[in-house]
Scaffold this motif. Structure first.
Motif, PDB file in Angstrom:
ATOM      1  N   LEU A  49       0.863  -1.236  -0.067  1.00  0.00           N
ATOM      2  CA  LEU A  49      -0.013  -0.032  -0.006  1.00  0.00           C
ATOM      3  C   LEU A  49       0.801   1.263  -0.006  1.00  0.00           C
ATOM      4  O   LEU A  49       0.487   2.317  -0.541  1.00  0.00           O
ATOM      5  CB  LEU A  49      -0.891  -0.025   1.222  1.00  0.00           C
ATOM      6  N   LYS A  50       2.118   1.226   0.478  1.00  0.00           N
ATOM      7  CA  LYS A  50       2.790   2.399   0.714  1.00  0.00           C
ATOM      8  C   LYS A  50       3.408   2.428  -0.736  1.00  0.00           C
ATOM      9  O   LYS A  50       3.454   3.618  -1.480  1.00  0.00           O
ATOM     10  CB  LYS A  50       4.060   2.108   1.519  1.00  0.00           C
ATOM     11  N   GLU A  51       3.915   1.230  -1.373  1.00  0.00           N
ATOM     12  CA  GLU A  51       4.470   1.477  -2.938  1.00  0.00           C
ATOM     13  C   GLU A  51       3.375   2.109  -3.717  1.00  0.00           C
ATOM     14  O   GLU A  51       3.682   2.641  -4.795  1.00  0.00           O
ATOM     15  CB  GLU A  51       4.980   0.103  -3.375  1.00  0.00           C
ATOM     16  N   ALA A  52       2.035   1.676  -3.626  1.00  0.00           N
ATOM     17  CA  ALA A  52       0.895   2.141  -4.264  1.00  0.00           C
ATOM     18  C   ALA A  52       0.772   3.725  -4.010  1.00  0.00           C
ATOM     19  O   ALA A  52      -0.194   4.053  -4.466  1.00  0.00           O
ATOM     20  CB  ALA A  52      -0.255   1.076  -4.119  1.00  0.00           C
ATOM     21  N   GLY A  53       1.310   4.289  -2.821  1.00  0.00           N
ATOM     22  CA  GLY A  53       1.109   5.549  -2.715  1.00  0.00           C
ATOM     23  C   GLY A  53      -0.094   5.969  -1.731  1.00  0.00           C
ATOM     24  O   GLY A  53      -0.432   7.105  -1.675  1.00  0.00           O
ATOM     25  N   VAL A  54      -0.625   4.899  -1.229  1.00  0.00           N
ATOM     26  CA  VAL A  54      -1.876   4.746  -0.394  1.00  0.00           C
ATOM     27  C   VAL A  54      -1.426   5.379   1.070  1.00  0.00           C
ATOM     28  O   VAL A  54      -1.941   6.091   1.792  1.00  0.00           O
ATOM     29  CB  VAL A  54      -2.686   3.668  -0.521  1.00  0.00           C
ATOM     30  N   PHE A 142      -9.751 -12.052   8.454  1.00  0.00           N
ATOM     31  CA  PHE A 142      -9.760 -13.082   7.507  1.00  0.00           C
ATOM     32  C   PHE A 142      -9.524 -12.510   5.909  1.00  0.00           C
ATOM     33  O   PHE A 142     -10.037 -12.862   5.014  1.00  0.00           O
ATOM     34  CB  PHE A 142     -10.682 -14.248   7.464  1.00  0.00           C
ATOM     35  N   ALA A 143      -8.724 -11.389   5.903  1.00  0.00           N
ATOM     36  CA  ALA A 143      -9.028 -10.451   4.691  1.00  0.00           C
ATOM     37  C   ALA A 143      -7.892 -11.246   3.569  1.00  0.00           C
ATOM     38  O   ALA A 143      -6.925 -11.759   3.940  1.00  0.00           O
ATOM     39  CB  ALA A 143      -8.180  -9.199   5.009  1.00  0.00           C
ATOM     40  N   SER A 144      -8.436 -11.425   2.252  1.00  0.00           N
ATOM     41  CA  SER A 144      -7.957 -11.900   1.332  1.00  0.00           C
ATOM     42  C   SER A 144      -7.733 -11.064   0.139  1.00  0.00           C
ATOM     43  O   SER A 144      -6.981 -11.095  -0.790  1.00  0.00           O
ATOM     44  CB  SER A 144      -8.729 -13.462   0.719  1.00  0.00           C
ATOM     45  N   LYS A 145      -8.210  -9.747   0.412  1.00  0.00           N
ATOM     46  CA  LYS A 145      -7.938  -8.431  -0.653  1.00  0.00           C
ATOM     47  C   LYS A 145      -8.367  -7.306   0.089  1.00  0.00           C
ATOM     48  O   LYS A 145      -9.383  -7.237   0.755  1.00  0.00           O
ATOM     49  CB  LYS A 145      -8.855  -8.758  -1.795  1.00  0.00           C
ATOM     50  N   VAL A 146      -7.318  -6.481   0.033  1.00  0.00           N
ATOM     51  CA  VAL A 146      -7.693  -5.062   0.756  1.00  0.00           C
ATOM     52  C   VAL A 146      -7.246  -3.895  -0.392  1.00  0.00           C
ATOM     53  O   VAL A 146      -6.381  -4.018  -1.117  1.00  0.00           O
ATOM     54  CB  VAL A 146      -6.532  -4.857   1.764  1.00  0.00           C
ATOM     55  N   THR A 147      -8.303  -3.038  -0.412  1.00  0.00           N
ATOM     56  CA  THR A 147      -8.201  -1.738  -1.523  1.00  0.00           C
ATOM     57  C   THR A 147      -8.649  -0.575  -0.385  1.00  0.00           C
ATOM     58  O   THR A 147      -9.495  -0.976   0.392  1.00  0.00           O
ATOM     59  CB  THR A 147      -8.941  -1.762  -2.596  1.00  0.00           C
ATOM     60  N   VAL A 148      -7.844   0.642  -0.587  1.00  0.00           N
ATOM     61  CA  VAL A 148      -8.177   1.776   0.084  1.00  0.00           C
ATOM     62  C   VAL A 148      -8.341   2.786  -0.907  1.00  0.00           C
ATOM     63  O   VAL A 148      -7.567   2.988  -1.645  1.00  0.00           O
ATOM     64  CB  VAL A 148      -7.106   2.012   1.122  1.00  0.00           C
ATOM     65  N   ALA A 149      -9.539   3.362  -0.727  1.00  0.00           N
ATOM     66  CA  ALA A 149      -9.980   4.744  -1.417  1.00  0.00           C
ATOM     67  C   ALA A 149     -10.915   5.609  -0.639  1.00  0.00           C
ATOM     68  O   ALA A 149     -11.815   4.992   0.145  1.00  0.00           O
ATOM     69  CB  ALA A 149     -10.305   4.402  -2.959  1.00  0.00           C
ATOM     70  N   ASP A 150     -10.737   6.940  -0.785  1.00  0.00           N
ATOM     71  CA  ASP A 150     -11.929   7.832  -0.536  1.00  0.00           C
ATOM     72  C   ASP A 150     -12.005   7.780   1.357  1.00  0.00           C
ATOM     73  O   ASP A 150     -13.204   7.473   1.594  1.00  0.00           O
ATOM     74  CB  ASP A 150     -13.420   7.862  -1.069  1.00  0.00           C
TER      75      ASP A 150
END
Ligand code: AMP
Length: 249
Positions: A49-54, A142-150
């Motif tokens: 997430l850091k590499e993605a700039g989030v 039990f996270a298998s995918k995490v996205t962060v926005a808004d």
């Protein structure tokens, strides 16, 4: 946005645990210790997430003996920016870890708090849930995918036979499962770089947290040794054995 990742030093997953002869616990003398595998996945996710700039900063936290510094250096070699060791010689239960982590979250104010879904030594699977409750924050286990926005995290969770996707307001607690990512290998140059990253040590006794034991281990025992198999001559003998010896039909 800051991410805080809890990393536990545990017996290496390749090592066969030996129960102490008095049944009081696992013999850790001379045993290889490593970062809890689920925590490696948690560090990897925060670093990605850091590499993605989030995320702008990744802080790794470990609680326990001074040897946990090694676990923190591994997290920093994977890409965490700094480490915090909460040093204590106390026998920790998940509630104690959750209380100590809460003091750090109060101090650091991260938006994302990552933990492993379970530690492979105690197999408790409790700390993340307790921490979220103490902080009164949303949680996804039990996270298998995490996205962060808004200002929100979208977390896909592995359920028995399916997937569930949740939207969480931040800050939030996320406990990670095996299929979230494949943690990177630490390279020698990154190990060298990690040696120069800041590592703060806090004495757990100064954090005003009750670390009194709440449970007592009565006994630890090896799993039953499995009896060897036998070859049977025909179906009739198999059925007879299942009926009369195994008593399963
Ligand atoms: P557990 O509830 O013991 O199965 O642990 C779940 C997760 O809590 C682990 O995967 C870690 O992320 C975190 N955790 C537990 N104990 C510690 C510790 N001593 N130091 C840092 N993190 C911990």
């Amino acid at each position: 946005m800051k991410a805080l990742v809890a990393v536990k030093r545990v017996i290496d997953y390749n090592v066969k645990a030996r129960v102490k002869s008095d049944g009081s616990g696992i013999d850790l003398a001379g045993v290889k210790m490593s970062m809890n595998p689920f925590d490696e996945i948690a560090v990897e996710e925060a670093v990605k997430l850091k590499e993605a700039g989030v995320v702008t900063e990744v802080v790794a936290v470990s609680i326990g003996a001074s040897a946990c510094q090694e676990t923190l250096r591994t997290a920093m070699a994977m890409g965490a920016d700094r480490g915090v060791l909460v040093e204590t010689g106390a026998e920790l239960e998940p509630i104690h870890v959750a209380r100590l982590l809460k003091t750090l979250v109060d101090k650091e104010q991260p938006q994302l708090i990552f933990l492993g879904k379970q530690a492979i030594d105690d197999d408790a699977g409790q700390t993340g849930q307790m921490l979220a409750a103490m902080l009164r924050l949303p949680q996804a286990t039990f996270a298998s995918k995490v996205t962060v926005a808004d200002g929100k995290a979208q977390v896909t969770r592995e359920l028995d036979g399916g997937l569930q996707t949740l939207s969480l307001d931040l800050p939030a607690v996320v406990t990670v499962d095996l299929r979230l990512n494949s943690p990177r290998y630490v390279t020698l140059p990154n190990i060298m770089k990690a040696k120069k990253k800041p590592l703060e040590t806090l004495d757990a006794a100064t954090l005003g947290v009750d670390l009194a034991p709440r449970t007592r281990v009565l006994k630890v025992s090896e799993p039953k040794v499995r009896a060897g198999g036998v070859k049977v001559a025909d179906v009739a003998t198999l059925v007879a054995k299942l009926k009369n010896e195994a008593k399963v039909i």
